[in-house]
Design a protein around this motif. Structure first.
Motif, PDB file in Angstrom:
ATOM      1  N   LYS A 174       0.847  -1.189   0.000  1.00  0.00           N
ATOM      2  CA  LYS A 174       0.000   0.000   0.000  1.00  0.00           C
ATOM      3  C   LYS A 174       0.884   1.240   0.000  1.00  0.00           C
ATOM      4  O   LYS A 174       1.929   1.269   0.629  1.00  0.00           O
ATOM      5  CB  LYS A 174      -0.891   0.026   1.247  1.00  0.00           C
ATOM      6  N   SER A 175       0.425   2.254  -0.689  1.00  0.00           N
ATOM      7  CA  SER A 175       1.143   3.517  -0.726  1.00  0.00           C
ATOM      8  C   SER A 175       0.826   4.303   0.544  1.00  0.00           C
ATOM      9  O   SER A 175      -0.339   4.580   0.843  1.00  0.00           O
ATOM     10  CB  SER A 175       0.716   4.312  -1.956  1.00  0.00           C
ATOM     11  N   ILE A 176       1.872   4.652   1.311  1.00  0.00           N
ATOM     12  CA  ILE A 176       1.686   5.334   2.588  1.00  0.00           C
ATOM     13  C   ILE A 176       2.610   6.534   2.695  1.00  0.00           C
ATOM     14  O   ILE A 176       3.510   6.724   1.870  1.00  0.00           O
ATOM     15  CB  ILE A 176       1.954   4.402   3.786  1.00  0.00           C
ATOM     16  N   ALA A 177       2.414   7.295   3.748  1.00  0.00           N
ATOM     17  CA  ALA A 177       3.322   8.375   4.124  1.00  0.00           C
ATOM     18  C   ALA A 177       3.440   8.340   5.644  1.00  0.00           C
ATOM     19  O   ALA A 177       2.430   8.233   6.356  1.00  0.00           O
ATOM     20  CB  ALA A 177       2.793   9.719   3.671  1.00  0.00           C
ATOM     21  N   LEU A 178       4.665   8.407   6.145  1.00  0.00           N
ATOM     22  CA  LEU A 178       4.902   8.462   7.588  1.00  0.00           C
ATOM     23  C   LEU A 178       5.231   9.892   7.966  1.00  0.00           C
ATOM     24  O   LEU A 178       6.184  10.471   7.454  1.00  0.00           O
ATOM     25  CB  LEU A 178       6.063   7.550   7.992  1.00  0.00           C
ATOM     26  N   ASN A 179       4.448  10.454   8.865  1.00  0.00           N
ATOM     27  CA  ASN A 179       4.689  11.804   9.352  1.00  0.00           C
ATOM     28  C   ASN A 179       5.118  11.733  10.810  1.00  0.00           C
ATOM     29  O   ASN A 179       4.376  11.208  11.647  1.00  0.00           O
ATOM     30  CB  ASN A 179       3.426  12.664   9.250  1.00  0.00           C
ATOM     31  N   THR A 180       6.286  12.253  11.114  1.00  0.00           N
ATOM     32  CA  THR A 180       6.746  12.311  12.491  1.00  0.00           C
ATOM     33  C   THR A 180       5.992  13.436  13.181  1.00  0.00           C
ATOM     34  O   THR A 180       6.055  14.590  12.755  1.00  0.00           O
ATOM     35  CB  THR A 180       8.255  12.569  12.557  1.00  0.00           C
ATOM     36  N   ILE A 181       5.280  13.108  14.256  1.00  0.00           N
ATOM     37  CA  ILE A 181       4.504  14.133  14.939  1.00  0.00           C
ATOM     38  C   ILE A 181       5.065  14.472  16.313  1.00  0.00           C
ATOM     39  O   ILE A 181       4.713  15.504  16.878  1.00  0.00           O
ATOM     40  CB  ILE A 181       3.016  13.755  15.034  1.00  0.00           C
ATOM     41  N   TYR A 182       5.959  13.631  16.861  1.00  0.00           N
ATOM     42  CA  TYR A 182       6.547  13.928  18.168  1.00  0.00           C
ATOM     43  C   TYR A 182       7.789  13.078  18.367  1.00  0.00           C
ATOM     44  O   TYR A 182       7.831  11.919  17.966  1.00  0.00           O
ATOM     45  CB  TYR A 182       5.526  13.635  19.281  1.00  0.00           C
ATOM     46  N   THR A 183       8.794  13.650  18.997  1.00  0.00           N
ATOM     47  CA  THR A 183       9.986  12.924  19.408  1.00  0.00           C
ATOM     48  C   THR A 183      10.207  13.215  20.876  1.00  0.00           C
ATOM     49  O   THR A 183      10.253  14.386  21.278  1.00  0.00           O
ATOM     50  CB  THR A 183      11.227  13.363  18.608  1.00  0.00           C
TER      51      THR A 183
END
Length: 154
Positions: A92-101
């Protein structure tokens, strides 16, 4: 005895072609493998050797598409720089967005709870019965850890 510092990265998984409120069947190990593969492509054996000893996918929520990854403090930038380039997961085509570290799991779970509460408030109006609302709230606010049998830490 040496104390290892860790960093915890909270990511949001976005899937092309699926509505935001549709659940995502995702095993933590699949996400782990996809990230390791992308680190291999971008940073080579050196990058994989740096992040693999302390890298683990700790938490995945199917309803809100939030995942929590743990890595050692020193190479976390290599991991963080590779996450935006992970673009396929189980075909599946996805995108990972970092929202917190964060530096502690406690702070990450506080952030996840606030984020999921916002998600719950947005979806609350779309549900018709109280039973649907209660079931959806339990699924969204579920902060149980990933199954240790499905997570690789080596």
């Amino acid at each position: 005895m040496v104390r290892y510092k860790h960093r915890y990265i909270v990511v949001e998984i976005q899937i092309d072609g699926k509505p935001i409120h549709a659940p995502l069947k995702l095993k933590p190990y699949v996400l782990y493998e996809a990230v390791i593969e992308k680190v291999q492509q971008l940073h080579g054996d050196y990058g994989v050797a740096l992040i693999k000893p302390g890298f683990m996918t700790k938490y995945c929520n199917e309803m809100t598409r939030i995942a929590l990854m743990k890595t050692r403090h020193e190479p976390y930038r290599i991991l963080a720089s590779s996450l935006p380039f992970v673009n396929t997961l189980e075909g599946k085509s996805i995108a990972l967005n970092t929202i917190y570290t964060g530096a502690t799991m406690r702070q990450c779970f506080k952030f996840i709870q606030q984020h999921q509460r916002k998600h719950l408030n947005q979806a609350w109006s779309k549900l018709r019965t109280d039973d649907e609302r209660k079931a959806f709230e339990l699924a969204v606010m579920d902060l149980t850890m990933a199954d240790p049998n499905n997570v690789s830490n080596t």
